[in-house]
Design a protein around this motif. Structure first.
Motif, PDB file in Angstrom:
ATOM      1  N   PHE A  74       8.880   3.028  -2.752  1.00  0.00           N
ATOM      2  CA  PHE A  74       9.455   1.628  -2.784  1.00  0.00           C
ATOM      3  C   PHE A  74      10.177   1.380  -1.534  1.00  0.00           C
ATOM      4  CE2 PHE A  74       8.072   1.600  -7.174  1.00  0.00           C
ATOM      5  CZ  PHE A  74       7.374   0.519  -7.419  1.00  0.00           C
ATOM      6  N   ALA A  75      10.982   2.383  -1.086  1.00  0.00           N
ATOM      7  CA  ALA A  75      11.644   2.193   0.184  1.00  0.00           C
ATOM      8  C   ALA A  75      10.633   1.940   1.497  1.00  0.00           C
ATOM      9  CB  ALA A  75      12.559   3.497   0.330  1.00  0.00           C
ATOM     10  N   GLY A  76       9.705   2.972   1.387  1.00  0.00           N
ATOM     11  CA  GLY A  76       8.707   2.722   2.546  1.00  0.00           C
ATOM     12  C   GLY A  76       7.944   1.630   2.255  1.00  0.00           C
ATOM     13  N   MET A  77       7.667   0.981   1.172  1.00  0.00           N
ATOM     14  CA  MET A  77       7.117  -0.247   0.891  1.00  0.00           C
ATOM     15  C   MET A  77       7.592  -1.354   1.615  1.00  0.00           C
ATOM     16  SD  MET A  77       5.651  -1.326  -2.851  1.00  0.00           S
ATOM     17  CE  MET A  77       4.916   0.262  -3.324  1.00  0.00           C
ATOM     18  N   ILE A  78       9.052  -1.356   1.070  1.00  0.00           N
ATOM     19  CA  ILE A  78       9.837  -2.465   1.548  1.00  0.00           C
ATOM     20  C   ILE A  78       9.745  -2.424   3.018  1.00  0.00           C
ATOM     21  CG2 ILE A  78      12.362  -3.545   1.612  1.00  0.00           C
ATOM     22  CD1 ILE A  78      12.458  -2.336  -1.060  1.00  0.00           C
ATOM     23  N   ALA A  79      10.120  -1.122   3.790  1.00  0.00           N
ATOM     24  CA  ALA A  79      10.360  -0.966   5.291  1.00  0.00           C
ATOM     25  C   ALA A  79       8.921  -1.210   6.009  1.00  0.00           C
ATOM     26  CB  ALA A  79      10.533   0.370   5.536  1.00  0.00           C
ATOM     27  N   MET A  80       7.736  -1.102   5.602  1.00  0.00           N
ATOM     28  CA  MET A  80       6.662  -1.414   6.121  1.00  0.00           C
ATOM     29  C   MET A  80       6.204  -2.809   5.883  1.00  0.00           C
ATOM     30  SD  MET A  80       4.920   0.987   7.686  1.00  0.00           S
ATOM     31  CE  MET A  80       3.066   0.450   7.475  1.00  0.00           C
ATOM     32  N   PHE A  81       6.583  -3.421   4.804  1.00  0.00           N
ATOM     33  CA  PHE A  81       6.356  -4.886   4.859  1.00  0.00           C
ATOM     34  C   PHE A  81       7.286  -5.677   5.640  1.00  0.00           C
ATOM     35  CE2 PHE A  81       6.386  -9.023   2.567  1.00  0.00           C
ATOM     36  CZ  PHE A  81       4.973  -8.902   2.295  1.00  0.00           C
ATOM     37  N   LEU A  82       8.342  -5.030   5.848  1.00  0.00           N
ATOM     38  CA  LEU A  82       9.474  -5.991   6.908  1.00  0.00           C
ATOM     39  C   LEU A  82       9.030  -5.659   8.247  1.00  0.00           C
ATOM     40  CD1 LEU A  82      13.015  -4.942   5.474  1.00  0.00           C
ATOM     41  CD2 LEU A  82      11.843  -7.408   5.461  1.00  0.00           C
ATOM     42  N   VAL A 539       1.437   8.605   7.851  1.00  0.00           N
ATOM     43  CA  VAL A 539       0.304   8.316   6.861  1.00  0.00           C
ATOM     44  C   VAL A 539       1.052   8.296   5.450  1.00  0.00           C
ATOM     45  CG1 VAL A 539      -1.448   9.699   5.321  1.00  0.00           C
ATOM     46  CG2 VAL A 539      -1.510   9.718   8.027  1.00  0.00           C
ATOM     47  N   GLY A 540       2.187   8.802   5.387  1.00  0.00           N
ATOM     48  CA  GLY A 540       2.987   8.610   4.014  1.00  0.00           C
ATOM     49  C   GLY A 540       3.308   7.240   4.201  1.00  0.00           C
ATOM     50  N   LEU A 541       4.198   6.719   5.251  1.00  0.00           N
ATOM     51  CA  LEU A 541       4.181   5.451   5.269  1.00  0.00           C
ATOM     52  C   LEU A 541       3.442   4.305   5.062  1.00  0.00           C
ATOM     53  CD1 LEU A 541       7.360   4.140   5.777  1.00  0.00           C
ATOM     54  CD2 LEU A 541       6.686   4.037   8.056  1.00  0.00           C
ATOM     55  N   PHE A 542       2.132   4.392   5.584  1.00  0.00           N
ATOM     56  CA  PHE A 542       1.062   3.604   5.419  1.00  0.00           C
ATOM     57  C   PHE A 542       0.442   3.666   4.049  1.00  0.00           C
ATOM     58  CE2 PHE A 542      -3.582   2.460   5.746  1.00  0.00           C
ATOM     59  CZ  PHE A 542      -3.404   1.310   6.418  1.00  0.00           C
ATOM     60  N   ASN A 543       0.483   4.779   3.484  1.00  0.00           N
ATOM     61  CA  ASN A 543       0.088   4.780   1.877  1.00  0.00           C
ATOM     62  C   ASN A 543       1.179   4.088   0.982  1.00  0.00           C
ATOM     63  OD1 ASN A 543      -2.409   6.324   0.966  1.00  0.00           O
ATOM     64  ND2 ASN A 543      -1.817   7.421   2.839  1.00  0.00           N
ATOM     65  N   CYS A 544       2.358   3.820   1.501  1.00  0.00           N
ATOM     66  CA  CYS A 544       3.355   3.136   0.748  1.00  0.00           C
ATOM     67  C   CYS A 544       2.862   1.523   0.657  1.00  0.00           C
ATOM     68  CB  CYS A 544       4.683   3.127   1.439  1.00  0.00           C
ATOM     69  SG  CYS A 544       5.407   4.862   1.111  1.00  0.00           S
ATOM     70  N   LEU A 545       2.181   0.866   1.509  1.00  0.00           N
ATOM     71  CA  LEU A 545       1.950  -0.463   1.536  1.00  0.00           C
ATOM     72  C   LEU A 545       1.367  -1.004   0.213  1.00  0.00           C
ATOM     73  CD1 LEU A 545       0.141  -0.951   5.070  1.00  0.00           C
ATOM     74  CD2 LEU A 545       2.407  -2.064   4.276  1.00  0.00           C
ATOM     75  N   PRO A 546       1.887  -1.981  -0.220  1.00  0.00           N
ATOM     76  CA  PRO A 546       1.334  -2.641  -1.726  1.00  0.00           C
ATOM     77  C   PRO A 546       0.005  -3.385  -1.566  1.00  0.00           C
ATOM     78  CG  PRO A 546       3.063  -4.009  -0.687  1.00  0.00           C
ATOM     79  CD  PRO A 546       2.942  -2.844   0.488  1.00  0.00           C
ATOM     80  N   ALA A 547      -1.092  -2.459  -1.101  1.00  0.00           N
ATOM     81  CA  ALA A 547      -2.214  -3.062  -0.927  1.00  0.00           C
ATOM     82  C   ALA A 547      -3.447  -1.812  -1.668  1.00  0.00           C
ATOM     83  CB  ALA A 547      -2.587  -3.120   0.374  1.00  0.00           C
ATOM     84  N   VAL A 548      -4.158  -2.462  -2.543  1.00  0.00           N
ATOM     85  CA  VAL A 548      -5.236  -1.805  -3.103  1.00  0.00           C
ATOM     86  C   VAL A 548      -6.455  -1.537  -1.918  1.00  0.00           C
ATOM     87  CG1 VAL A 548      -6.918  -1.378  -4.826  1.00  0.00           C
ATOM     88  CG2 VAL A 548      -4.527  -2.083  -5.527  1.00  0.00           C
ATOM     89  N   PRO A 549      -6.773  -0.030  -1.675  1.00  0.00           N
ATOM     90  CA  PRO A 549      -6.912   0.999  -2.579  1.00  0.00           C
ATOM     91  C   PRO A 549      -5.818   2.077  -2.220  1.00  0.00           C
ATOM     92  CG  PRO A 549      -8.516   1.383  -1.043  1.00  0.00           C
ATOM     93  CD  PRO A 549      -7.953  -0.035  -0.923  1.00  0.00           C
ATOM     94  N   SER A 586      -2.468  -7.241  -0.851  1.00  0.00           N
ATOM     95  CA  SER A 586      -3.545  -6.753  -0.240  1.00  0.00           C
ATOM     96  C   SER A 586      -3.993  -7.689   0.742  1.00  0.00           C
ATOM     97  CB  SER A 586      -4.651  -6.235  -0.980  1.00  0.00           C
ATOM     98  OG  SER A 586      -3.936  -5.450  -2.074  1.00  0.00           O
ATOM     99  N   MET A 587      -4.325  -8.846   0.498  1.00  0.00           N
ATOM    100  CA  MET A 587      -5.007 -10.073   1.344  1.00  0.00           C
ATOM    101  C   MET A 587      -4.045 -10.171   2.631  1.00  0.00           C
ATOM    102  SD  MET A 587      -7.810 -11.367   2.367  1.00  0.00           S
ATOM    103  CE  MET A 587      -8.840 -11.011   0.805  1.00  0.00           C
ATOM    104  N   LEU A 588      -2.918 -10.503   2.308  1.00  0.00           N
ATOM    105  CA  LEU A 588      -1.846 -10.681   3.077  1.00  0.00           C
ATOM    106  C   LEU A 588      -1.541  -9.761   4.242  1.00  0.00           C
ATOM    107  CD1 LEU A 588       0.386 -12.791   4.066  1.00  0.00           C
ATOM    108  CD2 LEU A 588       1.889 -11.731   2.464  1.00  0.00           C
ATOM    109  N   ILE A 589      -1.520  -8.539   3.821  1.00  0.00           N
ATOM    110  CA  ILE A 589      -1.459  -7.390   4.555  1.00  0.00           C
ATOM    111  C   ILE A 589      -2.450  -7.137   5.601  1.00  0.00           C
ATOM    112  CG2 ILE A 589      -1.135  -4.988   4.572  1.00  0.00           C
ATOM    113  CD1 ILE A 589       0.601  -5.109   2.169  1.00  0.00           C
ATOM    114  N   LEU A 590      -3.935  -7.531   5.032  1.00  0.00           N
ATOM    115  CA  LEU A 590      -4.940  -7.447   5.723  1.00  0.00           C
ATOM    116  C   LEU A 590      -4.963  -8.413   6.921  1.00  0.00           C
ATOM    117  CD1 LEU A 590      -7.629  -6.211   6.455  1.00  0.00           C
ATOM    118  CD2 LEU A 590      -8.797  -7.676   4.542  1.00  0.00           C
ATOM    119  N   LEU A 591      -4.581  -9.707   6.417  1.00  0.00           N
ATOM    120  CA  LEU A 591      -4.736 -10.690   7.355  1.00  0.00           C
ATOM    121  C   LEU A 591      -3.458 -10.588   8.417  1.00  0.00           C
ATOM    122  CD1 LEU A 591      -5.211 -13.989   5.105  1.00  0.00           C
ATOM    123  CD2 LEU A 591      -6.917 -12.675   6.483  1.00  0.00           C
TER     124      LEU A 591
END
Length: 606
Positions: A74-82, A539-549, A586-591
């Motif tokens: 979740f920390a990585g998720m927030i960091a990557m999203f920011l 790779v660990g940080l990228f996998n934290c993104l809140p995007a399936v799969p 997922s769509m927002l991150i892809l765009l």
């Protein structure tokens, strides 16, 4: 035939062979399947599954490990999203201000993928080693946690694409994510008679198959039923399993970088800052056998740490003398005897003006880039060392007379000898030293000319660079330290990127202390640790993104479901809302990624 052509030929042969074996069903016979367009082989085996059960025995430890992994995710998720949001905002602002950056290597599509050989920042050899370690660590952590939580692992194996590129563990997807609902296809209204008959036949076969299966299930013994229980992971169990891969990557990154910045960098020392980058034709250096990319370590028994050390020593050498040079290439030191030309004109060609500081006394006097300083007052400029020594003895406001060989386009007054003379009043030195300041830059891009030997010397500041690397851990108390650390392979300290101790840069360093017996092996260890640490982290940080799969997408969806269910108390509504939120992210991150990649190109068009 070039190496690229050979590699391409081998890859095409591999591709055709795999396609042939796949069509013939030979791969399926040996439990091998293809994955992706390359194709990548998934070579499965059930051997080693017992090892998973042994590794999974300290269940309490692994659950604590995975629970910490959830927090880290979740920390990585927030960091990557920011990071993505800030990057998109900066690019959007550049559109509004009409200063969109030009497309470059930092946003090239090939460099978004962390694939060695595709990403130009990742060296192939060390990148492949790091990628294999990263994938094996990630996948087998999932597998171990599956066994901790009682989820079946169907097989393990390796990913193969000409060469092994990683490992995988294949859990039972229905136990991990729940049984997927079957989607029943309806017969279209426009179906022909043949299609209707085919559909009816298929319906009868499916009905018969279900009856047979139900009959078989009815006669299962209690022992057989107990041996194959219906298991579905809870959301908490699934989160632990998914977070274990990310946590394992972060742990490996921490250990690898700790070793790299600790004992490994401590066992590497600068060799010399005097690399030969140019040799004049028929010069003493060429006649003696010196080559480009050699690093000079000694001259007549005197150690050489920088190019200035060499030039300073040559101040004591007269035309016609002999000098002995020790030079290293690929960690092999050789000795060369050079005969200095007998003519002073061949030895002392002055000091080239590589640049003039804006607003300096030199600029005010009319000295220009491309000129060559021959004499200052009564001192002949034998080399850059002479110039440096002379300037260190000057004072602010002192007036000196400089005789120069002008450039071809100079239009000022000349002496009978074809030279120009400038009277210059020195300014106080910007560094607040006692010596005067002229404002002339000698050399070009850190390259010094040595006319006596007929060579050009590059001084890359190897000691400064190594010291800067060693100081990175002490900067981690501030955000800038983390930016430098994880941008190091791509941007380096000044946009040059640091890909490890390989190629030219390795020539400037040598193993010391405990690593001395290893020779160049210490550089292999350093490069492996650097890229294993860097790639595991990303790779660990990228996998934290809140995007399936991605793992983070599944965990985000499960926790979103739990949060929504607290308010709705309706499983159906919670499922639909959590799926919609996750799909939106997922769509927002892809765009966002597409915007970062193609935004600069769009900016150039408009």
């Amino acid at each position: 035939m070039s190496g690229t052509s050979i590699a391409l030929g081998i890859f095409l042969m591999y591709w055709f062979l795999i396609s042939f074996l796949d069509r013939k069903g030979i791969l399926e016979k040996y439990n091998i399947s293809t994955f992706g367009p390359l194709p990548i082989l998934m070579i499965r085996t059930t051997k080693g599954l017992k090892l998973l059960d042994i590794l999974a025995r300290p269940k309490r430890y692994w659950k604590v490990f995975a629970n910490i992994g959830i927090l880290m995710m979740f920390a990585g998720m927030i960091a990557m999203f920011l990071v993505i949001a800030i990057s998109d905002l900066a690019l959007y602002t550049s559109f509004l201000n009409n200063n969109v950056p030009e497309p470059g290597k930092y946003n090239a599509p090939r460099n978004i993928l962390l694939i060695p050989g595709v990403n130009e920042f990742i060296p192939f050899t060390w990148g492949v080693i790091a990628l294999v370690v990263t994938l094996v660590v990630h996948e087998f952590s999932h597998a171990i946690l599956c066994r901790v939580e009682g989820i079946r692992v169907k097989s393990m194996g390796i990913l193969f694409a000409v060469v092994p590129i990683g490992g995988f563990a294949e859990p039972d997807d229905e136990q991990l994510f729940g049984k997927k609902e079957e989607v029943k296809k309806e017969l279209p209204l426009t179906a022909s008679i043949d299609e209707i008959e085919e559909w009816e036949q298929r319906e009868r076969e499916e009905k018969k198959l279900k009856e047979n299966q139900n009959g078989k299930a009815a006669i299962l013994t209690p022992e057989e039923t107990k041996a194959a229980p219906e298991v579905t992971a809870t959301r908490t169990q699934r989160a632990r399993i998914l977070a274990a891969g990310v946590m394992a990557n972060f742990c490996v990154a921490f250990i690898a970088l700790l070793l790299f910045f600790g004992p490994v960098l401590g066992a590497i020392a600068p060799l010399s800052d005097a690399m030969i980058v140019g040799i004049n034709e028929s010069s003493p250096a060429q006649l003696a056998g010196l080559q480009e990319d050699m690093v000079i370590t000694q001259v007549d028994g005197t150690n050489v740490s920088t190019g200035m050390d060499l030039l300073t020593y040559l101040e004591t050498v007269e035309p016609g003398d002999s000098v002995r040079i020790h030079a290293s290439k690929d960690s092999v030191v050789s000795v060369y005897d050079l005969k200095v030309p007998p003519s002073p004109e061949e030895c002392f060609n002055g000091v080239p003006v590589g640049g003039v500081v804006e607003g300096s006394p030199a600029e005010a006097a009319g000295i220009e880039t491309g000129m060559t300083m021959l004499r200052i007052n009564d001192t002949r400029m034998r080399s850059i060392a002479t110039f440096v020594d002379f300037m260190e003895g000057t004072r602010a406001n002192q007036t000196i007379e400089i005789e120069v060989l002008p450039s071809a386009n100079y239009t000022g007054d000349l002496t009978e000898n074809g030279t120009a003379v400038f009277a210059v009043q020195l300014a106080p030195h910007p560094s607040e030293g006692e010596s005067g300041f002229l404002g002339v830059m000698y050399g070009s891009d850190g390259i010094l000319e040595c006319p006596m030997l007929g060579i050009s010397i590059w001084m890359p500041q190897a000691k400064f660079y190594l010291d800067a690397l060693k100081q990175i851990p002490s900067l981690l108390a501030e955000p800038v330290g983390w930016i430098i650390l994880f941008g190091l392979p791509i941007y380096g300290f000044a946009g040059e990127g640091f890909r490890g101790f390989s190629g030219t840069i390795a020539q400037f360093y040598q193993p010391v202390g405990w690593a001395e017996p290893l020779g160049v092996g210490i550089f292999w260890i350093a490069n492996s640790l650097l890229w294993i640490g860097w790639l595991n982290f990303y790779v660990g940080l990228f996998n934290c993104l809140p995007a399936v799969p991605l793992d983070g997408g599944h965990v985000f969806r499960d926790y979103a479901y739990s949060f929504i269910y607290r308010f709705t108390r309706n499983e159906g509504v919670s499922e639909r809302v959590s799926n919609s939120i996750t799909a939106s992210f997922s769509m927002l991150i892809l765009l966002s990624f597409l915007f970062m990649i193609f935004g600069p190109f769009i900016g150039q068009w408009i």
